[in-house]
Design a protein around this motif. Structure first.
Motif, PDB file in Angstrom:
ATOM      1  N   ARG A  75      -1.708  12.544  -5.295  1.00  0.00           N
ATOM      2  CA  ARG A  75      -0.296  12.480  -5.652  1.00  0.00           C
ATOM      3  C   ARG A  75       0.049  11.120  -6.233  1.00  0.00           C
ATOM      4  NH1 ARG A  75       4.234  10.939  -3.594  1.00  0.00           N
ATOM      5  NH2 ARG A  75       3.422  10.423  -1.549  1.00  0.00           N
ATOM      6  N   MET A  76      -0.601  10.081  -5.702  1.00  0.00           N
ATOM      7  CA  MET A  76      -0.347   8.747  -6.232  1.00  0.00           C
ATOM      8  C   MET A  76      -0.774   8.678  -7.698  1.00  0.00           C
ATOM      9  SD  MET A  76      -1.728   5.112  -4.806  1.00  0.00           S
ATOM     10  CE  MET A  76      -3.420   5.333  -5.325  1.00  0.00           C
ATOM     11  N   LEU A  77      -1.785   9.482  -8.065  1.00  0.00           N
ATOM     12  CA  LEU A  77      -2.322   9.417  -9.413  1.00  0.00           C
ATOM     13  C   LEU A  77      -1.748  10.496 -10.333  1.00  0.00           C
ATOM     14  CD1 LEU A  77      -6.046   8.679  -8.576  1.00  0.00           C
ATOM     15  CD2 LEU A  77      -4.287   7.089  -9.306  1.00  0.00           C
TER      16      LEU A  77
ATOM     17  N   ASP B  47       5.327   7.873   2.812  1.00  0.00           N
ATOM     18  CA  ASP B  47       4.247   8.595   2.131  1.00  0.00           C
ATOM     19  C   ASP B  47       4.031   9.913   2.868  1.00  0.00           C
ATOM     20  OD1 ASP B  47       2.044   9.531   0.881  1.00  0.00           O
ATOM     21  OD2 ASP B  47       0.766   7.804   1.281  1.00  0.00           O
ATOM     22  N   ILE B  48       4.481  10.996   2.293  1.00  0.00           N
ATOM     23  CA  ILE B  48       4.451  12.297   2.949  1.00  0.00           C
ATOM     24  C   ILE B  48       3.034  12.804   3.146  1.00  0.00           C
ATOM     25  CG2 ILE B  48       4.528  13.748   0.889  1.00  0.00           C
ATOM     26  CD1 ILE B  48       6.749  14.191   3.995  1.00  0.00           C
TER      27      ILE B  48
ATOM     28  N   LYS C  47       0.832  -1.198   0.000  1.00  0.00           N
ATOM     29  CA  LYS C  47       0.000   0.000   0.000  1.00  0.00           C
ATOM     30  C   LYS C  47       0.866   1.247   0.000  1.00  0.00           C
ATOM     31  CE  LYS C  47      -3.523   2.318   2.831  1.00  0.00           C
ATOM     32  NZ  LYS C  47      -4.308   2.211   4.090  1.00  0.00           N
ATOM     33  N   LEU C  48       1.900   1.240   0.854  1.00  0.00           N
ATOM     34  CA  LEU C  48       2.834   2.372   0.887  1.00  0.00           C
ATOM     35  C   LEU C  48       3.590   2.489  -0.432  1.00  0.00           C
ATOM     36  CD1 LEU C  48       4.254   2.026   4.493  1.00  0.00           C
ATOM     37  CD2 LEU C  48       2.746   3.803   3.650  1.00  0.00           C
ATOM     38  N   ARG C  49       3.982   1.329  -0.975  1.00  0.00           N
ATOM     39  CA  ARG C  49       4.720   1.337  -2.239  1.00  0.00           C
ATOM     40  C   ARG C  49       3.868   1.929  -3.349  1.00  0.00           C
ATOM     41  NH1 ARG C  49       8.184  -3.757  -4.228  1.00  0.00           N
ATOM     42  NH2 ARG C  49       8.932  -3.337  -2.134  1.00  0.00           N
ATOM     43  N   ASN C  50       2.608   1.516  -3.429  1.00  0.00           N
ATOM     44  CA  ASN C  50       1.731   2.043  -4.473  1.00  0.00           C
ATOM     45  C   ASN C  50       1.560   3.552  -4.335  1.00  0.00           C
ATOM     46  OD1 ASN C  50       1.354  -0.432  -5.628  1.00  0.00           O
ATOM     47  ND2 ASN C  50      -0.598  -0.843  -4.646  1.00  0.00           N
ATOM     48  N   SER C  51       1.499   4.038  -3.090  1.00  0.00           N
ATOM     49  CA  SER C  51       1.327   5.477  -2.886  1.00  0.00           C
ATOM     50  C   SER C  51       2.564   6.253  -3.288  1.00  0.00           C
ATOM     51  CB  SER C  51       0.986   5.762  -1.419  1.00  0.00           C
ATOM     52  OG  SER C  51       2.112   5.568  -0.592  1.00  0.00           O
ATOM     53  N   MET C  52       3.723   5.587  -3.357  1.00  0.00           N
ATOM     54  CA  MET C  52       4.960   6.273  -3.726  1.00  0.00           C
ATOM     55  C   MET C  52       5.285   6.143  -5.208  1.00  0.00           C
ATOM     56  SD  MET C  52       6.370   7.880  -1.223  1.00  0.00           S
ATOM     57  CE  MET C  52       8.113   8.039  -1.640  1.00  0.00           C
TER      58      MET C  52
END
Length: 633
Positions: A476-478, A365-366, A253-258
């Motif tokens: 930001r993820m998108l 994830d900031i 989940k964190l990886r996808n957000s980055m």
């Protein structure tokens, strides 16, 4: 009821390491000087109580470094416990390392004869046993070749056959059967079942949960040197698998957000090299007791360590105490009357004391709210966070005579500074305007080849999609790899059958993907696309134009959602990267090979697909619908 063949009472094992000079270490080992301040303790096991009945098959599971091999070595008599007692009523055979006891320059036959002689087997009995081993291993002409010419699987065959040729009372196997093929593993499991039916006891360590479930009656789960759980093999293996899956889901989940960050191309090369975020507890005077320390991202627990517990300084874990007298003043592990583990931080001779907790993170994830919680007692302290250049104080606190939690929010500016020190820039919209300088944007151009695979022509960043403040993380993820003035993707949801967002799915089970969009101009018959990549190869691509319900004309200013349903996800187990895109209708008919996308999120989401527990047949990657028919008389 017969006595247990193996009995452990309050068994602990500590390894002591000296951080002094070579001369100090020598003098300390000889007992000539007291170098206790430079001695670090690593508790591989702590307070293990275990009873194993004769004829039992026990599986031992846990992550790397959990203490499994140390426990087996103590039971085998290869290592003495630091505390507690061990009683083994019977002879023990071990298979803990490939080729143990064998000489690489001797042939398989010569090594077996030497091993049998060591067990006191000679003459006709040795000859008969040798023939049985030859038949079981099926090594054929390799049996008379030097051991150094053997593969790891051949080594495993010879070692297992030799260890079990004469029935041991206790057989210990640590991972080595994983080197063999499935055929030999099946033969080995059957032999172990026969041994246990005649009274032998088997202790089996493996990361292959299916192997543990096939062989073992019960299982124990070790975590950080402690017995976390015990019970039936099915219950323990499922609980352990669920724990691993939860950790993987959080990290994914964190990886996808980055994956939408400005430095995505740099991040791809360091996804398996975690950041180390350091939180330090600073004590200017007096003492402070510290127990559990936890890092949170939103409501998700990223990592936690019980300070003073076994393996609290194990750097392989997500969270660990940095026990180094050069960098801090952690005391030796302690335990109070209630059984709570802790360490103390002390200032000495007017010199402040400090203790650091390190968190191994894949990414930060900031956009999330990050916080730190610790259980503390009896003292005053200060929470500091390493910002990449120095420790920055974020809060002061005072603790009473009982352990109580101190909860501190970590400012985003500190996290941004830390990421900057690691070469990762933070998009300005995620921080207060004064925190990060403005960034220039330069849209890239990407194309879709006629083979359906996405190719990058240029790689530059654009501003994040418009969105409300509470959707900052997802926005930001998108960040789009292609920004079009006609239509944009505002949200992507990967859901299970219950409508919950997931990163882990089951093959042949339902999956749903929602693609939400905004149209700034009129778009005629857009083609929505979802592509699954496995190891860089397109494993599956689905296009919305394949169904009659594909939208005709999307009017300017409209918002909508495209949903693709997989009643039975048609891909096999493995890790996949998922791309989502919107293309012009001409993507199907233009033979030029290059098509500019309206919107493209290239390999922006990572998912993991697992095999259903009740389906033991690996059906490969592609699992499309099919129809059988039969005829005959």
């Amino acid at each position: 009821m017969s006595d247990p063949i193996i009995e452990l009472k309050h068994v602990s094992r500590v390894f002591r390491m000296s951080s002094g000079t070579k001369w100090q270490r020598i003098m300390t080992s000889l007992g000539l000087i007291n170098n206790s301040e430079n001695i670090q303790e690593f508790w591989a096991l702590r307070d293990i109580n275990l009873q194993i009945a004769p004829g039992h098959r026990l599986g031992i599971i846990g992550r790397n470094g959990a203490g499994k091999s140390t426990l087996l070595r103590i039971i085998a008599g290869l290592l003495q416990p630091s505390e507690g007692s061990v009683l083994v009523r019977g002879n023990v055979e071990t298979m803990m390392h490939l080729g143990t006891g064998f000489h690489p320059d001797l042939t398989g036959r010569q090594n077996v004869k030497a091993a049998l002689a060591h067990k006191g087997i000679f003459g006709k009995e040795a000859a008969d046993t040798l023939e049985e081993i030859i038949d079981f291993t099926e090594l054929d002409e390799f049996f008379d070749m030097p051991l150094r010419t053997y593969s790891s699987g051949m080594n495993a065959r010879l070692g297992f056959a030799t260890a079990t040729a004469v029935k041991p009372e206790v057989l210990i196997i640590d991972e080595v059967l994983g080197a063999g093929d499935a055929y030999f593993a099946s033969k080995s499991y059957e032999r172990m079942r026969r041994l246990t039916s005649s009274g032998a006891t088997v202790l089996f360590v493996s990361h292959d949960m299916s192997a543990v479930e096939q062989l073992c009656d019960d299982a124990i789960w070790l975590e950080r040197g402690q017995l976390k759980s015990s019970g039936s093999t099915i219950d323990i293996s499922r609980a352990y698998a669920a724990s691993v899956r939860r950790e993987e889901q959080l990290r994914m989940k964190l990886r996808n957000s980055m994956l939408g960050a400005k430095n995505f191309s740099a991040l791809k090369n360091r996804l398996d090299h975690p950041f180390q975020l350091i939180v330090r507890i600073f004590v200017e005077e007096g003492n402070l007791d510290v127990s559990e320390a936890t890092l949170l991202s939103g409501e998700d627990e990223i990592g936690s360590v019980v300070v003073g517990a076994p393996q609290d300084s194990n750097y392989r874990e997500i969270a660990f105490a940095l026990v180094d007298n050069e960098l801090g003043r952690w005391s030796k592990p302690k335990q109070d009357q209630d059984g709570r583990f802790f360490r103390s931080i002390s200032s000495k001779s007017a010199a402040p004391g400090s203790g650091a907790i390190v968190y191994n993170l894949d990414f930060i994830d900031i956009d999330q709210e990050w916080s730190f919680t610790a259980l503390v007692r009896e003292g005053k302290g200060q929470i500091q966070v390493w910002d990449g250049k120095t420790y920055t104080s974020i809060a002061d606190f005072k603790a009473g005579s009982e352990f109580c939690p101190v909860e501190i929010s970590i400012p985003k500016a500190i996290l941004a500074s830390f990421l900057a020190s690691e070469g990762i820039d933070v998009p300005s919209q995620t921080l207060p305007p004064s925190s990060v300088p403005d960034m220039e944007t330069n849209p890239p151009v990407e194309t879709l080849s006629t083979t359906g695979e996405i190719e990058v022509a240029t790689q530059t960043e654009i501003a994040a999609l418009e969105g409300s403040a509470d959707q900052a993380a997802r926005s930001r993820m998108l960040e789009l790899d292609v920004k079009s003035s006609m239509i944009t993707i505002t949200d992507v949801l990967l859901e299970d059958a219950s409508g919950d967002e997931q990163t882990h799915f089951l093959s042949l089970q339902p999956m749903r993907i929602r693609i939400r969009y905004n149209a700034m101009a009129e778009v005629e018959r857009p083609e929505f696309a979802v592509t699954f990549y496995r190891e860089g190869v397109c494993a599956l691509q689905v296009l919305s134009g394949d169904v009659p319900s594909n939208p005709g004309v999307i009017s300017a200013g409209s918002k909508g959602e495209a949903v693709i349903e997989f009643p039975s996800l048609p891909i096999g187990r493995g890790s996949y990267m998922v791309s989502v895109a919107i293309f012009p209708q001409s993507v199907r008919t233009d033979r030029s090979g290059d098509h500019i996308a309206y919107a493209l999120l290239d390999r922006r989401f990572q998912i993991k697909v697992a095999q259903p527990e009740d389906d033991l047949i690996d059906r490969g990657i592609a699992r499309g619908p099919s129809m059988w028919s039969f005829s005959g008389t």
